[in-house]
Design an enzyme around this catalytic site. Structure first.
Site, PDB file in Angstrom:
ATOM      1  N   TYR A 170      93.468  27.504  64.876  1.00 15.01           N
ATOM      2  CA  TYR A 170      93.860  28.168  66.111  1.00 15.01           C
ATOM      3  C   TYR A 170      94.496  29.519  65.803  1.00 15.01           C
ATOM      4  O   TYR A 170      95.154  29.688  64.769  1.00 15.01           O
ATOM      5  CB  TYR A 170      94.899  27.340  66.875  1.00 15.01           C
ATOM      6  CG  TYR A 170      94.385  26.058  67.489  1.00 15.01           C
ATOM      7  CD1 TYR A 170      93.860  26.043  68.772  1.00 15.01           C
ATOM      8  CD2 TYR A 170      94.451  24.853  66.792  1.00 15.01           C
ATOM      9  CE1 TYR A 170      93.414  24.869  69.354  1.00 15.01           C
ATOM     10  CE2 TYR A 170      94.005  23.667  67.361  1.00 15.01           C
ATOM     11  CZ  TYR A 170      93.491  23.681  68.645  1.00 15.01           C
ATOM     12  OH  TYR A 170      93.049  22.511  69.203  1.00 15.01           O
ATOM     13  N   TYR A 225      90.150  19.856  61.850  1.00 15.78           N
ATOM     14  CA  TYR A 225      91.293  20.395  61.110  1.00 15.78           C
ATOM     15  C   TYR A 225      92.292  19.285  60.792  1.00 15.78           C
ATOM     16  O   TYR A 225      92.389  18.284  61.507  1.00 15.78           O
ATOM     17  CB  TYR A 225      91.977  21.519  61.890  1.00 15.78           C
ATOM     18  CG  TYR A 225      92.476  21.149  63.267  1.00 15.78           C
ATOM     19  CD1 TYR A 225      93.707  20.523  63.464  1.00 15.78           C
ATOM     20  CD2 TYR A 225      91.721  21.447  64.393  1.00 15.78           C
ATOM     21  CE1 TYR A 225      94.154  20.208  64.725  1.00 15.78           C
ATOM     22  CE2 TYR A 225      92.159  21.138  65.662  1.00 15.78           C
ATOM     23  CZ  TYR A 225      93.381  20.515  65.821  1.00 15.78           C
ATOM     24  OH  TYR A 225      93.832  20.191  67.081  1.00 15.78           O
ATOM     25  N   ARG A 234      91.519  15.958  62.948  1.00 15.69           N
ATOM     26  CA  ARG A 234      91.154  15.848  64.350  1.00 15.69           C
ATOM     27  C   ARG A 234      89.659  16.091  64.531  1.00 15.69           C
ATOM     28  O   ARG A 234      89.095  16.996  63.946  1.00 15.69           O
ATOM     29  CB  ARG A 234      91.915  16.885  65.188  1.00 15.69           C
ATOM     30  CG  ARG A 234      93.405  16.616  65.241  1.00 15.69           C
ATOM     31  CD  ARG A 234      93.915  16.206  66.613  1.00 15.69           C
ATOM     32  NE  ARG A 234      93.054  15.381  67.401  1.00 15.69           N
ATOM     33  CZ  ARG A 234      92.767  15.612  68.693  1.00 15.69           C
ATOM     34  NH1 ARG A 234      93.292  16.666  69.299  1.00 15.69           N
ATOM     35  NH2 ARG A 234      91.990  14.800  69.373  1.00 15.69           N
ATOM     36  N   HIS A 239      86.989  19.411  69.162  1.00 18.66           N
ATOM     37  CA  HIS A 239      87.302  19.227  70.575  1.00 18.66           C
ATOM     38  C   HIS A 239      87.660  20.561  71.216  1.00 18.66           C
ATOM     39  O   HIS A 239      88.013  21.522  70.536  1.00 18.66           O
ATOM     40  CB  HIS A 239      88.461  18.243  70.757  1.00 18.66           C
ATOM     41  CG  HIS A 239      89.735  18.708  70.120  1.00 18.66           C
ATOM     42  ND1 HIS A 239      89.988  18.574  68.772  1.00 18.66           N
ATOM     43  CD2 HIS A 239      90.828  19.340  70.630  1.00 18.66           C
ATOM     44  CE1 HIS A 239      91.178  19.085  68.490  1.00 18.66           C
ATOM     45  NE2 HIS A 239      91.704  19.567  69.597  1.00 18.66           N
ATOM     46  N   HIS A 256      90.103  21.972  74.459  1.00 18.46           N
ATOM     47  CA  HIS A 256      91.099  21.651  75.479  1.00 18.46           C
ATOM     48  C   HIS A 256      90.692  22.263  76.811  1.00 18.46           C
ATOM     49  O   HIS A 256      90.256  23.419  76.866  1.00 18.46           O
ATOM     50  CB  HIS A 256      92.468  22.193  75.080  1.00 18.46           C
ATOM     51  CG  HIS A 256      93.011  21.614  73.819  1.00 18.46           C
ATOM     52  ND1 HIS A 256      93.842  20.514  73.799  1.00 18.46           N
ATOM     53  CD2 HIS A 256      92.854  21.980  72.521  1.00 18.46           C
ATOM     54  CE1 HIS A 256      94.181  20.234  72.551  1.00 18.46           C
ATOM     55  NE2 HIS A 256      93.582  21.106  71.753  1.00 18.46           N
TER      56      HIS A 256
END
Length: 255
Positions: A120, A159, A169, A172, A174
């Site tokens: 991110y 990640y 994870r 995905h 959000h």
């Protein structure tokens, strides 16, 4: 976003203002805010039983987002800062529907996600994966009259996140949905089909087993654009038996 229920007529001596009331989600259907497998919920979850506050004017009204506040460029996450993002280009599209299958028009749909390397653009994300100067991971659209939305983006990478040994994870995206008032916000995550990391992800597994498939998008070859982008369809259902699993509390955590 949460619907309204009818009210009995009020006495003439009472105020003439009649406010809508949001449908209350039954306690047994609410997403758990504390889940043993997801360690950080131990410090994030409330220690006392939540209290439903009454619906007053502040809770059921709010500023309406002007159409000129969202542009077509906001829906294309692959073109930022004068260049193209790296990674597998994808199209994510679908509809926002109510419990009766009717479209929900003019809802603000926002997304945020990691880049192709699983990182991110966030101050607390510092694991050694490369940042992409042309990808900020943020997008938004307003649903049309048929409740449709569409984004062009990059498929996010997996990640590590330190929840347990060798924890990663699944890929995905959000999603945040806004209705016509500040209390009409829902937050959820969209996953990709056949991800090998589903089995060890406590966030995915905190959902009821009967609802997990609703959080997984569907690959759409017909909608994929030749020599350009793969397509994934994901409809968001606000209530009812086919309701999309939503988070009941959002504290800005990027997980």
């Amino acid at each position: 976003m949460t619907g309204t229920t009818s009210r009995e007529p009020r006495p003439a001596s009472d105020s003439a203002l009649v406010l809508p009331r949001y449908l209350r989600e039954p306690a047994d259907r609410r997403t758990p805010v504390a889940y043993a497998g997801y360690k950080s919920t131990g410090v994030r979850a409330p220690l006392r039983t939540p209290v439903d506050l009454p619906h007053r004017l502040t809770e059921v009204t709010g500023p309406v987002l002007g159409e000129d506040m969202v542009t077509a460029a906001d829906a294309d996450l692959t073109l930022r800062q004068g260049g193209e993002a790296q990674g597998q280009r994808i199209i994510v599209y679908g509809r926002v529907l109510d419990s009766d299958g009717r479209p929900v028009p003019h809802a603000l749909v926002e997304i945020w996600q990691a880049n192709a390397a699983g990182r991110y653009r966030h101050v607390v994300d510092n694991w050694p994966a490369p940042l992409d100067p042309h990808f900020d991971g943020l997008g938004r659209v307003v649903t049309d009259d048929l409740g449709r939305y569409e984004f062009t983006t990059i498929k996010p990478g997996a990640y590590p996140w330190g929840n347990h040994h060798n924890a990663w994870r699944p890929a995905h995206i959000h999603f945040s949905l806004f209705g016509q008032a500040f209390t009409q916000r829902l937050v959820t995550q969209m996953y990709f089909p056949d991800d090998p990391l589903f089995g060890q992800d406590p966030i995915f597994n905190s959902m009821p087993t009967t609802a997990r498939h609703r959080a997984v998008s569907r690959f759409d070859l017909e909608r994929s654009q030749p020599n350009w982008a793969l397509a994934f369809q994901w409809d968001i259902v606000l209530r009812g038996r086919e309701q999309t699993p939503f988070e009941t509390d959002d504290d800005g955590d990027v997980a």
